[in-house]
Structures are given as C-alpha cells and as structure tokens.
Design a protein around this motif. Structure first.
Motif, PDB file in Angstrom:
ATOM      1  N   ASP A 136       6.827   3.408   7.099  1.00 46.08           N
ATOM      2  CA  ASP A 136       6.453   3.415   5.684  1.00 46.08           C
ATOM      3  C   ASP A 136       7.452   2.563   4.925  1.00 46.08           C
ATOM      4  O   ASP A 136       8.642   2.875   4.891  1.00 46.08           O
ATOM      5  CB  ASP A 136       6.447   4.839   5.143  1.00 46.08           C
ATOM      6  CG  ASP A 136       5.842   4.916   3.754  1.00 46.08           C
ATOM      7  OD1 ASP A 136       5.443   3.864   3.223  1.00 46.08           O
ATOM      8  OD2 ASP A 136       5.763   6.015   3.206  1.00 46.08           O
ATOM      9  N   PRO A 137       7.006   1.463   4.309  1.00 42.95           N
ATOM     10  CA  PRO A 137       7.942   0.605   3.588  1.00 42.95           C
ATOM     11  C   PRO A 137       8.416   1.193   2.266  1.00 42.95           C
ATOM     12  O   PRO A 137       9.360   0.680   1.680  1.00 42.95           O
ATOM     13  CB  PRO A 137       7.125  -0.675   3.345  1.00 42.95           C
ATOM     14  CG  PRO A 137       5.725  -0.219   3.345  1.00 42.95           C
ATOM     15  CD  PRO A 137       5.655   0.926   4.313  1.00 42.95           C
ATOM     16  N   ASN A 138       7.794   2.278   1.786  1.00 39.62           N
ATOM     17  CA  ASN A 138       8.147   2.835   0.489  1.00 39.62           C
ATOM     18  C   ASN A 138       9.159   3.961   0.569  1.00 39.62           C
ATOM     19  O   ASN A 138       9.594   4.459  -0.445  1.00 39.62           O
ATOM     20  CB  ASN A 138       6.883   3.357  -0.205  1.00 39.62           C
ATOM     21  CG  ASN A 138       5.835   2.283  -0.321  1.00 39.62           C
ATOM     22  OD1 ASN A 138       6.126   1.169  -0.723  1.00 39.62           O
ATOM     23  ND2 ASN A 138       4.623   2.591   0.070  1.00 39.62           N
ATOM     24  N   ARG A 139       9.538   4.405   1.755  1.00 41.82           N
ATOM     25  CA  ARG A 139      10.496   5.512   1.907  1.00 41.82           C
ATOM     26  C   ARG A 139      11.342   5.289   3.152  1.00 41.82           C
ATOM     27  O   ARG A 139      10.940   4.558   4.048  1.00 41.82           O
ATOM     28  CB  ARG A 139       9.765   6.848   1.944  1.00 41.82           C
ATOM     29  CG  ARG A 139       8.908   7.052   3.136  1.00 41.82           C
ATOM     30  CD  ARG A 139       8.011   8.260   2.982  1.00 41.82           C
ATOM     31  NE  ARG A 139       6.865   7.919   2.171  1.00 41.82           N
ATOM     32  CZ  ARG A 139       6.517   8.537   1.040  1.00 41.82           C
ATOM     33  NH1 ARG A 139       7.207   9.544   0.607  1.00 41.82           N
ATOM     34  NH2 ARG A 139       5.477   8.153   0.354  1.00 41.82           N
ATOM     35  N   PRO A 140      12.512   5.915   3.220  1.00 38.93           N
ATOM     36  CA  PRO A 140      13.408   5.654   4.349  1.00 38.93           C
ATOM     37  C   PRO A 140      13.094   6.454   5.607  1.00 38.93           C
ATOM     38  O   PRO A 140      13.881   6.444   6.543  1.00 38.93           O
ATOM     39  CB  PRO A 140      14.762   6.056   3.799  1.00 38.93           C
ATOM     40  CG  PRO A 140      14.478   7.088   2.796  1.00 38.93           C
ATOM     41  CD  PRO A 140      13.175   6.694   2.171  1.00 38.93           C
ATOM     42  N   ALA A 141      11.972   7.128   5.663  1.00 36.24           N
ATOM     43  CA  ALA A 141      11.630   7.946   6.822  1.00 36.24           C
ATOM     44  C   ALA A 141      10.329   7.445   7.435  1.00 36.24           C
ATOM     45  O   ALA A 141       9.514   6.799   6.773  1.00 36.24           O
ATOM     46  CB  ALA A 141      11.483   9.403   6.425  1.00 36.24           C
ATOM     47  N   PHE A 142      10.127   7.763   8.695  1.00 48.11           N
ATOM     48  CA  PHE A 142       8.877   7.462   9.368  1.00 48.11           C
ATOM     49  C   PHE A 142       7.862   8.554   9.026  1.00 48.11           C
ATOM     50  O   PHE A 142       8.218   9.659   8.649  1.00 48.11           O
ATOM     51  CB  PHE A 142       9.072   7.408  10.877  1.00 48.11           C
ATOM     52  CG  PHE A 142      10.018   6.336  11.312  1.00 48.11           C
ATOM     53  CD1 PHE A 142       9.900   5.044  10.866  1.00 48.11           C
ATOM     54  CD2 PHE A 142      11.052   6.621  12.181  1.00 48.11           C
ATOM     55  CE1 PHE A 142      10.763   4.046  11.274  1.00 48.11           C
ATOM     56  CE2 PHE A 142      11.921   5.658  12.597  1.00 48.11           C
ATOM     57  CZ  PHE A 142      11.786   4.362  12.136  1.00 48.11           C
ATOM     58  N   HIS A 146       0.843  -1.186   0.000  1.00 49.30           N
ATOM     59  CA  HIS A 146       0.000   0.000   0.000  1.00 49.30           C
ATOM     60  C   HIS A 146       0.879   1.236   0.000  1.00 49.30           C
ATOM     61  O   HIS A 146       1.951   1.248   0.597  1.00 49.30           O
ATOM     62  CB  HIS A 146      -0.912   0.024   1.231  1.00 49.30           C
ATOM     63  CG  HIS A 146      -2.005  -0.974   1.162  1.00 49.30           C
ATOM     64  ND1 HIS A 146      -1.906  -2.220   1.747  1.00 49.30           N
ATOM     65  CD2 HIS A 146      -3.212  -0.935   0.578  1.00 49.30           C
ATOM     66  CE1 HIS A 146      -3.021  -2.890   1.525  1.00 49.30           C
ATOM     67  NE2 HIS A 146      -3.834  -2.136   0.813  1.00 49.30           N
ATOM     68  N   TYR A 147       0.397   2.279  -0.667  1.00 53.44           N
ATOM     69  CA  TYR A 147       1.090   3.560  -0.679  1.00 53.44           C
ATOM     70  C   TYR A 147       0.458   4.455   0.372  1.00 53.44           C
ATOM     71  O   TYR A 147      -0.762   4.546   0.471  1.00 53.44           O
ATOM     72  CB  TYR A 147       0.985   4.207  -2.063  1.00 53.44           C
ATOM     73  CG  TYR A 147       1.639   5.554  -2.145  1.00 53.44           C
ATOM     74  CD1 TYR A 147       3.007   5.666  -2.208  1.00 53.44           C
ATOM     75  CD2 TYR A 147       0.880   6.716  -2.134  1.00 53.44           C
ATOM     76  CE1 TYR A 147       3.620   6.898  -2.265  1.00 53.44           C
ATOM     77  CE2 TYR A 147       1.477   7.952  -2.190  1.00 53.44           C
ATOM     78  CZ  TYR A 147       2.850   8.041  -2.253  1.00 53.44           C
ATOM     79  OH  TYR A 147       3.447   9.265  -2.295  1.00 53.44           O
TER      80      TYR A 147
END
Length: 96
Positions: free
Chosen positions: A85-91, A62-63
């Motif tokens: 968030d698995p799609n970006r390196p930040a929380f 999911h995005y």
C-alpha cells in the motif's frame, strides 16, 4: 521476513538494512473491488483555477479500502494475499 543489506560504498550505507519487499508481497496487482480513487491537492481552487504554482501532474493514485472494524470475532479467516500500500507504511493482508 527478508532483510536487505547494502555494501558499504558510502559511510551512510555501512550499517543500512531495509525490508526486502519482494519476499513479503504475494501479488503484483491490487485487488480491484477494494480500490477507490484518491484525489490529490493539485493547487487548484473550486473553480479549477491554478492558485498554487508547481503542483500537479504525477501518476494516478488509488486508495485501498480497509475494514478497520474489529467486530468479526469467532469467524475463521484465511490470508490469501499480502499487498503493498503506497499510502501507509504497512502491508495489507487480504483475507477471505
């Protein structure tokens, strides 16, 4: 911020440190209204025929929809949860 260290059982683990996610994340499940389906490339063309081998499968992703416009100046807000968030390196902080 919690930092996790490793025992030096191998030379590469001797000075390895990473962020401890369990101390940073405040919720286990994402906020459902801000989820959107993320289509992945699974090796098929517009007819649905397989064109690239060995792609596909896996778990659904999911995005997380994020408001990147910074036009809310002067409006007070409060951070309620911090999500992974698995799609970006930040929380992702969810504020009200």
């Amino acid at each position: 911020m919690g930092i996790k260290t490793f025992r030096p059982t191998t030379p590469s683990l001797r000075f390895k440190t990473v962020v401890d996610y369990s101390l940073e994340i405040t919720t286990d499940k994402p906020y459902k209204p801000l989820l959107d389906r993320k289509n992945r490339i699974d090796g098929r063309d517009n007819y649905g025929h397989l064109t690239v081998w060995r792609r596909g499968g896996g778990n659904k992703k999911h995005y997380r929809v994020i408001d990147f416009r910074r036009d809310k100046v002067g409006i007070p807000g409060k951070v309620e949860t911090i999500e992974y968030d698995p799609n970006r390196p930040a929380f992702i902080p969810l504020s009200s």
